[in-house]
Design a protein around this motif. Structure first.
Motif, mmCIF file in Angstrom:
data_model
loop_
_atom_site.group_PDB
_atom_site.id
_atom_site.type_symbol
_atom_site.label_atom_id
_atom_site.label_comp_id
_atom_site.label_asym_id
_atom_site.label_seq_id
_atom_site.Cartn_x
_atom_site.Cartn_y
_atom_site.Cartn_z
ATOM 1 N N GLU A 212 0.858 -1.084 0.122
ATOM 2 C CA GLU A 212 -0.118 -0.119 -0.220
ATOM 3 C C GLU A 212 0.814 1.242 -0.008
ATOM 4 O O GLU A 212 0.442 2.182 -0.576
ATOM 5 N N ARG A 231 -6.200 3.360 -1.542
ATOM 6 C CA ARG A 231 -7.278 2.578 -2.520
ATOM 7 C C ARG A 231 -6.407 1.563 -3.400
ATOM 8 O O ARG A 231 -7.439 1.077 -4.333
ATOM 9 N N TYR A 244 -7.053 -2.039 -5.619
ATOM 10 C CA TYR A 244 -7.686 -2.218 -4.103
ATOM 11 C C TYR A 244 -6.768 -2.910 -3.155
ATOM 12 O O TYR A 244 -5.682 -3.013 -3.468
ATOM 13 N N THR A 245 -6.905 -2.598 -1.866
ATOM 14 C CA THR A 245 -5.981 -3.083 -0.709
ATOM 15 C C THR A 245 -6.377 -4.296 -0.395
ATOM 16 O O THR A 245 -7.341 -4.958 -1.015
ATOM 17 N N ARG A 250 -11.049 -0.476 1.329
ATOM 18 C CA ARG A 250 -10.507 0.657 1.299
ATOM 19 C C ARG A 250 -10.778 1.493 2.638
ATOM 20 O O ARG A 250 -11.809 1.168 3.410
#
Length: 400
Positions: A212, A231, A244-245, A250
């Motif tokens: 991230e 995000r 996306y994580t 998110r």
């Protein structure tokens, strides 16, 4: 139509055909031919019933079933890569030749211990078993197994409660370890040091995962509100950017003014749509390379690993962030949101520290009957133990 065959012993065995025409026999034998024929007809009728599954299916090896299971097992590309890695290195060598019917809860518990004895951490052992379990659930879904022996299994693998957490002093020394060395450092060296210090500040001050952090772009930082929106994440194994994580969850994290001050120069120098923390080629930093070339030398210079106990790793910064949030009074649910945990169960690894917070709260108010003790003067020797930071290091703020 089922049939009866006379055996050398004079008894009869019942034969029938399963869908597809293959012959099968009932294991038990019968004294009378008529009884064998009735049993054979009943078995063949059952085999033709909707939803019937071959009772011998569970005798196939896990390795054989795995090939069939993987054809219909869809997961995200990054997850698939990790699962395949665990299958090839750990699961297949252990269970490849084992019949499905022979896989039981006791054997899986013993395997968990074997994995740790082989040098894996408790967390890694749990991940491997979690990757193994879906194949058994799939075997249940198609009627091969009656139940999944890995479901709801208490493995008795202790959670590692001794995760390293950096003190304020250690944070300061670690940050100083990334300072530029030499009397006249080059502009490139100064820029790399600033990048590394900013990355450490983000990992420590906002608590993201590595993927991230290195996927961060200028547009994800709100300078007015002092927040970071997580995000997306960089998947280094497949070299792709996931939109996306982890867990597709998110989140937005508030950050302190000192963190904004540290990363602002990088935000100014990076165009929208480009990664902030990159290598010379513009790709997101690789965790392994950065650890070897930047993290390890800085940790060595900071001397925070000179003592005994758990070694400080890059992930230690995330643990430190979570622990400081807990000690600041945030609930586990609030911390789970900040960390992006899909389940609060993951966050409960920090719950053991709650007792420390409560103990400090209990002793915060002093006994009014006692006279306050005079603070001891700091010895010269103690004062000398705190090394001076290099003049070119960005001062890392204290937890206060």
């Amino acid at each position: 139509m089922g049939w009866a065959e006379k055996l050398a012993s004079g008894r009869y065995r019942a034969g029938y055909r399963i869908p597809g025409g293959e012959k099968r026999y009932i294991e038990s034998s019968f004294t009378h031919k008529a009884a064998a024929e009735r049993a054979a007809s009943a078995a063949e009728q059952d085999a033709r019933a909707l939803g019937w599954r071959d009772p011998r299916a569970a005798e196939r090896s896990w390795g054989n079933w795995c090939t069939e299971w993987l054809r219909g097992h869809y997961v995200e590309r990054s997850t698939h890569s990790r699962t395949m890695s665990m299958i090839e290195s750990r699961i297949m060598p252990k269970w490849g030749d084992t019949r499905l019917i022979d896989i039981n809860r006791h054997e899986i518990r013993a395997w968990a211990i074997e994995l740790q004895q082989a040098g894996l951490t408790a967390t890694s052992a749990k991940r491997i078993i979690a990757a193994f379990s879906p194949s058994l659930s799939a075997a249940v879904d198609v009627g091969i197994l009656k139940s999944n022996p890995a479901i709801g299994l208490r493995l008795n693998i202790p959670t590692n409660l001794s995760e390293r957490v950096l003190s304020v002093k250690e944070q300061r020394h670690l940050f100083a370890g990334f300072a530029v060395e030499g009397a006249k450092p080059s502009a490139e060296a100064v820029a790399l040091a600033a990048r590394d210090q900013a990355l450490v500040a983000v990992l420590l001050g906002a608590g993201p995962r590595w993927g991230e952090a290195v996927a961060l772009m200028p547009e994800h930082v709100n300078r007015k509100q002092h927040t970071i929106r997580w995000r997306q994440a960089w998947d280094a194994h497949n070299r792709i950017l996931a939109p996306y994580t982890k867990g597709k969850k998110r989140r937005t994290t508030p950050i302190a003014p000192w963190l904004m001050e540290i990363i602002e120069p990088l935000l100014d120098a990076t165009e929208r749509g480009h990664f902030i923390f990159t290598d010379v080629g513009g790709a997101p930093l690789d965790a392994s390379n950065w650890r070897k070339r930047n993290w390890d030398p800085a940790v060595k210079r900071s001397r925070i690993n000179d003592g005994a106990g758990e070694r400080a790793t890059i992930h230690t910064l995330r643990h430190t962030y979570a622990t400081e949030q807990l000690e600041a009074g945030l609930s586990l649910a609030e911390i789970a949101d900040l960390l992006g945990h899909a389940s609060i169960t993951t966050t409960e690894r920090y719950a053991h520290r709650r007792s420390r917070v409560r103990a400090e709260a209990a002793t915060a108010v002093k006994d009014p009957r006692l006279k306050p003790s005079k603070p001891k003067k700091k010895r010269k020797k103690d004062a000398a133990e705190e090394p001076e930071l290099p003049a070119n290091v960005i001062q890392f703020p204290s937890a206060g």
